[in-house]
Design a protein around this motif. Structure first.
Motif, mmCIF file in Angstrom:
data_model
loop_
_atom_site.group_PDB
_atom_site.id
_atom_site.type_symbol
_atom_site.label_atom_id
_atom_site.label_comp_id
_atom_site.label_asym_id
_atom_site.label_seq_id
_atom_site.Cartn_x
_atom_site.Cartn_y
_atom_site.Cartn_z
ATOM 1 N N VAL A 16 -7.359 50.850 33.215
ATOM 2 C CA VAL A 16 -6.759 50.584 31.905
ATOM 3 C C VAL A 16 -6.108 49.200 31.877
ATOM 4 O O VAL A 16 -6.279 48.433 30.918
ATOM 5 C CB VAL A 16 -5.735 51.686 31.550
ATOM 6 C CG1 VAL A 16 -4.928 51.293 30.311
ATOM 7 C CG2 VAL A 16 -6.448 53.013 31.316
ATOM 8 N N ARG A 17 -5.375 48.876 32.931
ATOM 9 C CA ARG A 17 -4.728 47.545 32.947
ATOM 10 C C ARG A 17 -5.774 46.426 33.053
ATOM 11 O O ARG A 17 -5.581 45.341 32.501
ATOM 12 C CB ARG A 17 -3.724 47.456 34.101
ATOM 13 C CG ARG A 17 -2.506 48.338 33.929
ATOM 14 C CD ARG A 17 -1.729 48.007 32.663
ATOM 15 N NE ARG A 17 -0.658 48.965 32.433
ATOM 16 C CZ ARG A 17 -0.098 49.196 31.241
ATOM 17 N NH1 ARG A 17 -0.514 48.544 30.158
ATOM 18 N NH2 ARG A 17 0.867 50.082 31.123
ATOM 19 N N ALA A 18 -6.848 46.686 33.746
ATOM 20 C CA ALA A 18 -7.920 45.686 33.814
ATOM 21 C C ALA A 18 -8.516 45.477 32.425
ATOM 22 O O ALA A 18 -8.716 44.337 31.969
ATOM 23 C CB ALA A 18 -8.999 46.138 34.800
ATOM 24 N N ALA A 19 -8.759 46.573 31.732
ATOM 25 C CA ALA A 19 -9.339 46.484 30.399
ATOM 26 C C ALA A 19 -8.418 45.707 29.467
ATOM 27 O O ALA A 19 -8.867 44.846 28.690
ATOM 28 C CB ALA A 19 -9.591 47.893 29.855
ATOM 29 N N GLN A 20 -7.150 46.003 29.568
ATOM 30 C CA GLN A 20 -6.173 45.334 28.699
ATOM 31 C C GLN A 20 -6.228 43.816 28.894
ATOM 32 O O GLN A 20 -6.225 43.053 27.927
ATOM 33 C CB GLN A 20 -4.784 45.864 29.036
ATOM 34 C CG GLN A 20 -3.689 45.331 28.131
ATOM 35 C CD GLN A 20 -2.319 45.835 28.575
ATOM 36 O OE1 GLN A 20 -2.096 46.115 29.752
ATOM 37 N NE2 GLN A 20 -1.408 45.964 27.601
ATOM 38 N N TYR A 298 -15.433 43.372 41.684
ATOM 39 C CA TYR A 298 -14.005 43.390 42.009
ATOM 40 C C TYR A 298 -13.607 44.829 42.298
ATOM 41 O O TYR A 298 -14.167 45.763 41.719
ATOM 42 C CB TYR A 298 -13.191 42.838 40.825
ATOM 43 C CG TYR A 298 -13.730 41.513 40.339
ATOM 44 C CD1 TYR A 298 -13.209 40.310 40.809
ATOM 45 C CD2 TYR A 298 -14.820 41.467 39.470
ATOM 46 C CE1 TYR A 298 -13.742 39.095 40.410
ATOM 47 C CE2 TYR A 298 -15.366 40.263 39.059
ATOM 48 C CZ TYR A 298 -14.832 39.075 39.534
ATOM 49 O OH TYR A 298 -15.371 37.877 39.150
ATOM 50 N N VAL A 299 -12.625 44.979 43.182
ATOM 51 C CA VAL A 299 -12.145 46.334 43.493
ATOM 52 C C VAL A 299 -10.646 46.387 43.242
ATOM 53 O O VAL A 299 -9.916 45.428 43.520
ATOM 54 C CB VAL A 299 -12.467 46.744 44.952
ATOM 55 C CG1 VAL A 299 -13.959 46.966 45.115
ATOM 56 C CG2 VAL A 299 -11.986 45.688 45.941
ATOM 57 N N ALA A 300 -10.204 47.505 42.681
ATOM 58 C CA ALA A 300 -8.791 47.635 42.328
ATOM 59 C C ALA A 300 -8.368 49.085 42.446
ATOM 60 O O ALA A 300 -9.195 49.995 42.465
ATOM 61 C CB ALA A 300 -8.575 47.137 40.898
ATOM 62 N N GLU A 313 -1.904 49.657 38.785
ATOM 63 C CA GLU A 313 -1.759 48.895 37.540
ATOM 64 C C GLU A 313 -1.789 47.396 37.829
ATOM 65 O O GLU A 313 -2.443 46.618 37.123
ATOM 66 C CB GLU A 313 -0.447 49.266 36.846
ATOM 67 C CG GLU A 313 -0.467 50.640 36.187
ATOM 68 C CD GLU A 313 0.736 50.871 35.278
ATOM 69 O OE1 GLU A 313 0.983 50.019 34.396
ATOM 70 O OE2 GLU A 313 1.434 51.886 35.467
ATOM 71 N N LEU A 314 -1.062 46.992 38.875
ATOM 72 C CA LEU A 314 -0.996 45.567 39.216
ATOM 73 C C LEU A 314 -2.356 45.042 39.668
ATOM 74 O O LEU A 314 -2.808 43.973 39.235
ATOM 75 C CB LEU A 314 0.033 45.343 40.331
ATOM 76 C CG LEU A 314 1.474 45.781 40.040
ATOM 77 C CD1 LEU A 314 2.311 45.737 41.322
ATOM 78 C CD2 LEU A 314 2.106 44.904 38.961
ATOM 79 N N SER A 315 -3.017 45.805 40.538
ATOM 80 C CA SER A 315 -4.278 45.288 41.099
ATOM 81 C C SER A 315 -5.398 45.323 40.061
ATOM 82 O O SER A 315 -6.309 44.501 40.108
ATOM 83 C CB SER A 315 -4.665 46.055 42.360
ATOM 84 O OG SER A 315 -4.968 47.404 42.063
ATOM 85 N N GLY A 316 -5.313 46.260 39.117
ATOM 86 C CA GLY A 316 -6.302 46.281 38.043
ATOM 87 C C GLY A 316 -6.194 45.029 37.187
ATOM 88 O O GLY A 316 -7.196 44.359 36.887
ATOM 89 N N GLU A 317 -4.976 44.713 36.829
ATOM 90 C CA GLU A 317 -4.778 43.512 36.013
ATOM 91 C C GLU A 317 -5.160 42.259 36.796
ATOM 92 O O GLU A 317 -5.817 41.349 36.266
ATOM 93 C CB GLU A 317 -3.309 43.426 35.564
ATOM 94 C CG GLU A 317 -3.049 42.247 34.629
ATOM 95 C CD GLU A 317 -1.575 42.131 34.209
ATOM 96 O OE1 GLU A 317 -0.780 43.035 34.557
ATOM 97 O OE2 GLU A 317 -1.234 41.118 33.553
#
Lengths: 461, 390
Positions: A16-20, A298-300, A313-317
């Motif tokens: 979700v944070r990556a998408a954002q 990428y991996v998160a 959340e941090l690694s996704g972003e």
């Protein structure tokens, strides 16, 4: 200018944070989610119609859960969200995605793997008795459908999840018969200085323990399981502590030893792996931003390495910012630095947590020969040990070929860790030296009659 | 620091061919060093479909496959395990009258080789094998063909050879092989140097490069037969199934899993292959057509491997045309598992007696080296070949 078609696999906190972050720069990612509603495992949402408040469902974390859910809700019109989608194969720049019985080829130019984790389990006598669950599984039952796995439950294993789930069960009205921690009190004492870096986390942990104790729940440390009792259903659990064997009555057991990353897709995509000492497992090689060894992938989150929901959340972003940087899009370099600094701080807390709740390295050695390790194929610890002794198998794939371990429906996702531990002990090597199971598609079983679309949609790059 | 070993026979490749050669040589007391780049039986020999089938082979392979059939009958004595080998029967199906006529002609041509082929019309098929799809025209049944577990059988040949005193070295990748006028010198980097009187080139899909280094370039290509396995199902089928013309083949193991092959995987590097997303859909579709009972089943794994293939689908087997003491056995073209043990035995005869008791002229390397290498550039045949064809 080349077209960027990002795909995110997983809609937990990392996805979700990556998408954002991608949407903020005008991209419209495809989000493939095996779940039916966003949130992942940790912030799993109940089916529509269930009316429990977030504070009941997620406890102290309800604000974080709400933030992730709300973010995804706001993003829905700007992303291509595909729930109920199993990515069962990956090759080149194409994913094969099973949804409603039909397999579709989904192309991408860039891919963020936020695939999460499952419980790490080591077998012990009686672990296949109905009523034995993994810790994470028992928590999913509670979060998703408001079910407890039993009315009198023993929680066993180690890690922060142990006390959290026990607390959640007690709050939900189940009797917690005992919490049995394989780590020792001294481990947690030794980790205290490190844990002081994360006073909030420490306070929550102490709160759960204190609350459980205050409500009469026996908490024991330095425990090893002896056996689950019962035939059709669990009736009790015996364990060893300080040289004594004790038995506790219960009708369900939830157990787990931290988590294991879901890495099948990274493996199918040819990402290099490294032995992650803290996770005691193989995880994809990555840089501080989450770039794998394969350009554009990428991996998160916990699928990259076990670090918990906040780090996810941090690694996704962070991974999304790396993606933007790599596509020459605008990205906030300062924000990237902040995220990396926070991830580094989180990593130090993880070190302390690992010290507080160490993996019981002697457990695998003590598994009796007749205990089943791989339940899909019914392979026992003795079979693995004999194969290692009689055939000289020193490596996981060889062991698999000779014994069928990891050859069944789960393809080693559940039993692989335990088998590696047993093999390592049997041949006197480190887990890092026995290798990792090669992955083949499908990631999870798919129907033979699945309808395959032969060609992917056109991608221009 | 290079370790040096002197021996009588050096073998490159610990697949079922190289390892059975080592085993038969040791049975006669010949000193053997076997060098395997990975693990014995870990490549094509260990990941193939597991068909143990004579039916469908060309006439030139008949004596070899017959001998192999005898050896398979002694498998536990040979390698110490049963390898899940069963003489379940092999049923080759025809989907048209024309194909049925081909099965009939094949039966007539191969009479006298002990296969006892039994032709079954549609009615007989549905009586005996009710689980078959409706569109079958007929079939040819070979009662003593069957299947085995290659994961278990092929590594066991290596272990059996080792138990009889062969010096089996795994994880040793040969970097050069040459003849200095009196001895073969086989090197694995700076680690190991083996000197021997005889050299057996049993390196499967990688054997062509050794042949070439001795001046015998051959048009060997690599093929990647595609396989899949279902979850365990109630046992409904004992026979191993093939289809006239190739395309798909299937068997069910005692545990209930169906192993199904057909089509090709794709290369994913010089020495590796993967199932290939383009072909797995076709394999699943063909499988449910062949076996409607699979409609409700789940696939748990796809896989493939790397196998050596020759344009005429026959192996290269026999003495080098250039270097005395060098023997080739490779390019088994997706049909090597059954004949593998006999090929190993032939190699041991070539070393010990200087000749094979089984006719192997059709497999001479000269059939390619003499052809001015025109064949090297020849594209792979478009006719689909599988482990079960022709």
């Amino acid at each position: 200018m080349s077209i960027v078609m990002p795909v995110i696999i997983g809609a937990g906190p990392a996805g979700v944070r990556a998408a954002q972050a991608l949407v903020a720069q005008g991209l419209r990612p495809v989000i493939l989610d095996e779940g039916l509603r966003p949130g992942g495992q940790i912030y799993r949402q109940p089916p529509p119609g269930f009316k429990r408040s977030k504070s009941v469902l997620y406890g102290f974390e309800h604000r974080k859960a709400k933030a992730v859910h709300d973010t995804m809700q706001e993003l829905l019109s700007q992303v291509d969200y595909r729930p109920g989608s199993l990515v069962w194969n990956a090759e080149g720049k194409t994913l094969d995605v099973l949804r409603d019985g039909v397999s579709t080829a989904v192309p991408y130019t860039h891919l963020i793997l936020a695939t999460g984790a499952t419980d790490r389990v080591l077998p012990f006598p009686g672990w296949l008795t109905p009523g034995v669950y993994t810790l994470g599984g028992s928590q999913v039952a509670l979060k998703f459908q408001g079910c407890a796995i039993g009315s009198s439950v023993v929680f066993m294993g180690t890690g922060p999840l142990l006390y959290l789930v026990a607390y959640q069960y007690a709050k939900a009205g189940a009797k917690v018969a005992a919490v049995l921690d394989t780590s020792r009190f001294g481990d947690r004492l030794a980790a205290l200085p490190g844990m002081l870096r994360a006073p909030g986390l420490l306070a929550k942990g102490l709160y759960y323990m204190g609350w459980l104790r205050a409500h009469g729940v026996p908490l024991h440390s330095g425990v090893r399981p002896v056996a689950v009792h019962g035939g059709d259903r669990v009736t009790g659990l015996s364990y060893r502590q300080d040289g004594q064997t004790r038995t506790v009555d219960c009708d369900a057991v939830a157990y787990g030893l931290a988590l294991r990353s879901e890495t099948q897709l990274a493996s199918l995509l040819g990402c290099q792996f490294e032995f992650n000492t803290r996770d005691r497992n193989w995880t994809p090689l990555r840089d501080a931003a989450g770039r794998s060894s394969v350009p554009g992938i990428y991996v998160a989150g916990d699928g990259a390495a076990i670090a918990g929901a906040d780090a996810a959340e941090l690694s996704g972003e962070r991974a999304a910012l790396a993606l933007l940087e790599d596509t020459a899009a605008h990205y906030d370099a300062q924000r990237a630095q902040v995220l990396e600094a926070r991830l580094a701080a989180n990593s130090r807390v993880r070190d302390a947590l690992e010290r507080a709740f160490p993996f019981p390295v002697d457990w695998a050695e003590s598994i009796a020969d007749d205990t089943v390790i791989c339940r899909c194929e019914e392979v026992t610890a003795g079979t693995l040990r004999h194969a290692a002794r009689d055939t000289g198998a020193q490596e996981m794939n060889r062991l698999k070929a000779l014994t069928r371990v990891g050859m069944g429906r789960c393809q080693g996702r559940m039993c692989g860790t335990a088998a590696a531990e047993v093999l390592a002990h049997a041949v006197g090597r480190k887990p890092a030296d026995v290798g990792r199971l090669r992955n083949q598609p499908p990631v999870k079983p798919i129907p033979v009659r699945v309808v395959c679309l032969e060609r992917p949609e056109k991608v221009s790059t | 620091m290079t370790q040096r070993i002197e021996t009588e026979v050096a073998i490159i490749g610990g697949g079922i061919v190289g390892a059975s050669a080592a085993l038969f040589l040791r049975r006669q007391g010949v000193p053997v060093v076997l060098l395997e780049a990975a693990l014995c039986g870990a490549k094509a020999s260990g990941v193939n479909y597991g068909g143990v089938r004579r039916q469908g082979r060309g006439l030139e392979q008949m004596p070899l496959t017959q001998r192999a059939h005898e050896l398979w009958g002694q498998l536990p004595e040979l390698i110490g395990i049963d390898g899940e080998y069963v003489r379940s029967g092999h049923l080759k199906l025809a989907f048209s009258d024309a194909d049925m006529a081909l099965l009939e002609a094949y039966r007539d041509r191969t009479r006298g080789f002990g296969m006892n082929l039994e032709l079954l019309d549609r009615r007989a098929l549905s009586q005996r094998f009710g689980w078959l799809g409706q569109n079958v025209a007929g079939g040819s049944f070979c009662p003593e063909d069957g299947h085995a577990n290659p994961r278990l059988v092929s590594p066991a040949f290596g272990r059996a050879a080792s138990a009889l005193g062969a010096d089996v070295r795994e994880g040793v990748r040969v970097t050069s092989a040459e003849h200095d006028g009196s001895r073969f010198i086989v090197r694995a980097g700076d680690e190991l140097e083996v000197r021997s009187r005889y050299l057996l080139n049993c390196a499967g899909a990688w054997a062509g490069r050794y042949a070439e280094s001795f001046g015998e370039a051959v048009p060997e290509t690599a093929i990647h037969p595609l396989m899949m396995v279902t979850e365990p199902l109630p046992v409904f089928m004992h026979v191993s199934l093939g289809v006239q013309g190739g395309g798909i083949y299937a068997r069910q193991v005692a545990r209930g899993n169906c192993v199904i092959g057909g089509g090709r995987g794709v290369s994913s590097g010089p020495d590796l292959a993967r199932p290939g997303r383009a072909n797995v859909g076709a394999l699943m579709a063909n499988a449910t057509q062949l076996l409607p009972v699979l409609q409700g089943a789940q696939v748990i794994r796809f896989w493939t491997g790397v196998e050596g293939n020759m344009p005429d689908h026959n192996p290269v087997l026999g003495p080098s045309a250039k270097v005395p003491g060098l023997f080739h056995a490779f390019g088994l073209s997706g049909a090597g598992f059954q004949i593998g043990p006999a090929v190993g035995e032939v190699l041991s005869e070539l070393v010990v007696r200087g000749q094979s008791s089984i006719p192997i002229d059709a497999f001479r390397i000269e059939r390619y080296t003499d052809a001015a290498h025109g064949a090297v550039a020849r594209p792979e045949s478009v006719r689909e070949q599988t482990l079960e064809s022709p």
